[in-house]
Write an enzyme that holds these catalytic residues in place. Sequence first.
Site, PDB file in Angstrom:
ATOM      1  N   ASP A 188       0.905  -1.112   0.053  1.00  0.00           N
ATOM      2  CA  ASP A 188      -0.100   0.009  -0.070  1.00  0.00           C
ATOM      3  C   ASP A 188       0.954   1.227  -0.053  1.00  0.00           C
ATOM      4  O   ASP A 188       1.993   1.449   0.815  1.00  0.00           O
ATOM      5  CB  ASP A 188      -0.954  -0.008   1.198  1.00  0.00           C
ATOM      6  CG  ASP A 188      -1.697   1.303   1.320  1.00  0.00           C
ATOM      7  OD1 ASP A 188      -2.516   1.515   0.536  1.00  0.00           O
ATOM      8  OD2 ASP A 188      -1.705   1.891   2.400  1.00  0.00           O
ATOM      9  N   GLU A 272      -1.738  -1.208  -5.999  1.00  0.00           N
ATOM     10  CA  GLU A 272      -3.131  -0.597  -6.565  1.00  0.00           C
ATOM     11  C   GLU A 272      -2.468   0.345  -7.601  1.00  0.00           C
ATOM     12  O   GLU A 272      -1.450   0.765  -7.642  1.00  0.00           O
ATOM     13  CB  GLU A 272      -3.616   0.318  -5.355  1.00  0.00           C
ATOM     14  CG  GLU A 272      -4.919  -0.187  -4.617  1.00  0.00           C
ATOM     15  CD  GLU A 272      -5.339   0.699  -3.776  1.00  0.00           C
ATOM     16  OE1 GLU A 272      -6.434   0.872  -3.758  1.00  0.00           O
ATOM     17  OE2 GLU A 272      -4.785   1.258  -3.103  1.00  0.00           O
ATOM     18  N   ASP A 353      -2.696   1.376   7.583  1.00  0.00           N
ATOM     19  CA  ASP A 353      -1.742   0.974   6.394  1.00  0.00           C
ATOM     20  C   ASP A 353      -1.726  -0.635   6.006  1.00  0.00           C
ATOM     21  O   ASP A 353      -1.633  -1.094   5.131  1.00  0.00           O
ATOM     22  CB  ASP A 353      -0.596   1.638   6.300  1.00  0.00           C
ATOM     23  CG  ASP A 353      -0.747   3.225   6.375  1.00  0.00           C
ATOM     24  OD1 ASP A 353      -1.907   3.645   5.830  1.00  0.00           O
ATOM     25  OD2 ASP A 353       0.015   4.122   6.688  1.00  0.00           O
TER      26      ASP A 353
END
Length: 368
Positions: A188, A272, A353
């Site tokens: 992330d 992502e 996170d």
Amino acid sequence: MAQSVKRAYKYRFHPTPGQAQELARTFGCVRLVYNKALEERTRASTVEGRRISYVETSAALTQWKKTPELAFLSEVSSVPLQQALRHLQAAFANFFARRAKYPVFKSRKKSRASAEYTRSAFTWRDGRLTLAKMDGPLDIVWSRPLPEGAQPSTVTVSKDAAGRWFVSLLVQETIAPLAATGKRVGADAGLTSLVTLSTGEKITNPRHERADRRKLAKAQRNLARKAKGSGSRAKARLKVARVYARIADRRRDHLHKLTTRLVRENQTVVIEDLTVRTMVKNHSLARAVSDASWRELRSMLQYKAQWYGRDLVVIDRWFPSSKLCSACGTLQEKMPLGVREWQCACGALHDRDVNAANNILAAGLAER
Ligand SMILES: [Zn+2]
């Protein structure tokens, strides 16, 4: 199965005054040819409604060299000029395929000066590189070794805004895939730490970056105070470029180490997509820098995964990675940015996170 890949090795070098002069002249000619061909292509499409091919621009270059005003183009190596036309061709191909914006003119101040030499325009003997039109080999700082027996196919010389000279050598290299592993990880991107892994590890920004960022801000303030066109302004601008270059170098080095490690240790890496992330609007400098890093991180992961036979999964649809409990799958109603830790009704205690990284990993594995 081992695969053969093209890999660039970049080094600093110190030109002699003669080489620096020849290269500066070549950079100028490359820029001129690129801009002139771009102008010609734009004119043809707007005035005549037709597309000009690479072959046509190449023929035009031959004609330009015959005119008295542009005869000086014949004085530098012709290969970098041809390569400039090829780059323009590629820029147009990307534009027509909707992968890029319309090509823009190269500016002396804003564009990075560079010249590309293919095999016929340099000699490579006993680890010494001599470019066309040069009397001696370049004095290269071999900060890391080239692979044994490597034969560069393309050489790119450039000079950055901080006044440093670089040479990049493209070589064909055989890379053996790594032994398969069952490990997988989700990553992330964040603002406080560079990357948080689903394993719970937080990777921070490179050391000294905070101090360098302060120096950069100071140098920028100093530059803003200088009168336009003054000598002290040029000096101040160089100072900004130097600090910026140091930050970028450290960051890239840091990203290389991180991506190599992630790809070595894991069979599957899930991240992502950036465009998904930027749905959260934030125009701060920190965000801009973190976005640039993320793009670079993604591209490094992409080619390294390919080299070593690993899988990179990029989640390109939005999902509430921060609001979802990775233990029970319950969606929290809201999750303000300031909340770093939270407890779900199921009892799971989450670091914001790490929880997001775990959700990214799960989503990536579900997609495959
Ligand atoms: Zn839960």
